[in-house]
Design an enzyme around this catalytic site. Structure first.
Site, PDB file in Angstrom:
ATOM      1  CE1 TYR A  61      48.446  45.868  37.796  1.00 20.92           C
ATOM      2  CE2 TYR A  61      47.365  47.935  38.220  1.00 20.92           C
ATOM      3  CZ  TYR A  61      47.398  46.431  37.435  1.00 20.92           C
ATOM      4  OH  TYR A  61      46.390  46.320  36.709  1.00 20.92           O
ATOM      5  CD  GLU A  76      39.442  34.365  40.829  1.00 18.90           C
ATOM      6  OE1 GLU A  76      40.787  34.159  40.695  1.00 18.90           O
ATOM      7  OE2 GLU A  76      38.741  33.372  40.877  1.00 18.90           O
TER       8      GLU A  76
END
Length: 248
Positions: free
Chosen positions: A147, A184
Site C-alpha cells: 500500500y 470505508e
C-alpha cells in the site's frame, strides 16, 4: 467547471461531490457501485452525472471518457481518488492477490485514467489533476508494504507530471492525508471487519471525510496561477513515529 471524481460513492469523493454541486459545479461521479451513485444523483440533481467505473479495468476507461454526454465531455478537473489498502500483515504473511489488487487500482487505474484525460487538458492549455495519495507514500509503517509503495508511486508520478507539464497551464497536486475516520478505508482494509476497523480511530480526534472534502474543494477553487505540488495533512493527534528497534 466539470470535475470528474473517482471513488465518488463514499468517503472523500462523496463529500467533495456534494460540496462541488452546492457551489454550482458539475460533477462526473465515478465508482463501481452504480446504485450508490444513482442515490446521490437523486439527491444532487442534474449537476451530478453517475458513471459506473472500475478503474482497475483499465481497458474500459478510454471508452467511458469518450462516451460522456456533451455537457460533461470537457473535464476541467480530474480527482484520482479511487484507491484502497488491503491487510496490515507483514510482507511475508501478506496475500499476493491483495498486493495485486492494490497495484491494479492505486497505480494502474490512476495511470490509465490520467492517460485518457491529460492530452485534452494540454490541448486546451487548461486543467487540473489532483491525485489522492497518502502519508504512507512518504512514511513507512508496519504492515504498510505494498500500500505504501503504491502511494509512493502516486507521489512521484505527480511530481513527474509537473515536470512534463512545464510551459502549460495544467496543474497537478498530490494530496497526502494521514488518519481519517468516517470513510470505508479501514473497513475495506480489514476485509469487512467493522469492529476491527472502528478501533483504528479509538481514543483521539482524527480528521473526517468532510475535512478532506473541504481541502479538495479549496484546491480546486484556488487561483489558476498557483500550483500546490504536494499537500500533506494529519490530525494534530498524529505525527511522525520514531525509528523503532527490535531488542534482544
Amino acid at each position: 467547471m466539470n470535475v470528474l471524481i473517482t471513488g465518488a460513492s463514499a468517503g472523500f469523493g462523496k463529500a467533495l461531490a456534494e460540496k462541488l454541486v452546492a457551489k454550482g459545479h458539475c460533477v462526473i461521479g465515478c465508482a463501481r457501485r452504480l446504485e450508490k451513485l444513482e442515490a446521490m444523483a437523486n439527491e444532487l440533481g442534474e449537476l451530478f452525472l453517475p458513471v459506473q467505473m472500475d478503474v482497475s479495468d483499465t481497458a474500459s476507461l478510454p471508452k467511458i471518457i469518450a462516451d460522456l454526454p456533451a455537457n460533461f465531455a470537457q473535464i476541467d478537473v480530474l480527482v484520482n481518488n479511487a484507491g484502497l489498502a488491503l491487510g496490515t500483515e507483514p510482507a511475508q504473511n501478506a496475500k499476493f492477490d491483495d498486493w495485486m489488487q492494490m497495484v491494479d487500482t492505486n497505480v494502474k487505474g490512476l495511470m490509465a485514467l490520467t492517460h485518457a484525460i491529460l492530452p485534452t487538458m494540454v490541448q486546451r492549455n487548461s486543467g487540473y489533476i489532483i491525485n489522492v495519495g497518502s502519508i504512507a507514500g512518504s512514511w513507512p509503517y508496519y504492515g504498510g508494504n505494498v500500500y505504501g509503495a503504491t502511494k509512493a508511486f502516486v507521489k512521484q508520478f505527480s511530481l513527474n507530471l509537473r515536470a512534463d507539464l512545464l510551459g502549460t497551464q495544467v496543474r497537478v497536486t498530490n494530496l497526502e492525508p494521514g488518519n481519517v475516520a468516517g470513510t470505508e478505508f479501514s473497513n475495506v482494509r480489514y476485509h469487512g471487519d467493522d469492529e476491527k476497523a472502528a478501533k483504528v480511530y479509538d481514543g483521539f480526534k482524527t480528521m473526517s471525510g468532510e475535512d478532506i472534502g473541504d481541502i479538495l474543494l479549496w484546491l480546486i477553487e484556488s487561483p489558476t496561477h498557483i500550483n500546490v505540488n504536494r499537500l500533506e495533512v494529519m490530525p494534530v493527534a498524529q505525527t511522525y513515529n520514531g525509528l523503532t528497534i527490535a531488542k534482544d
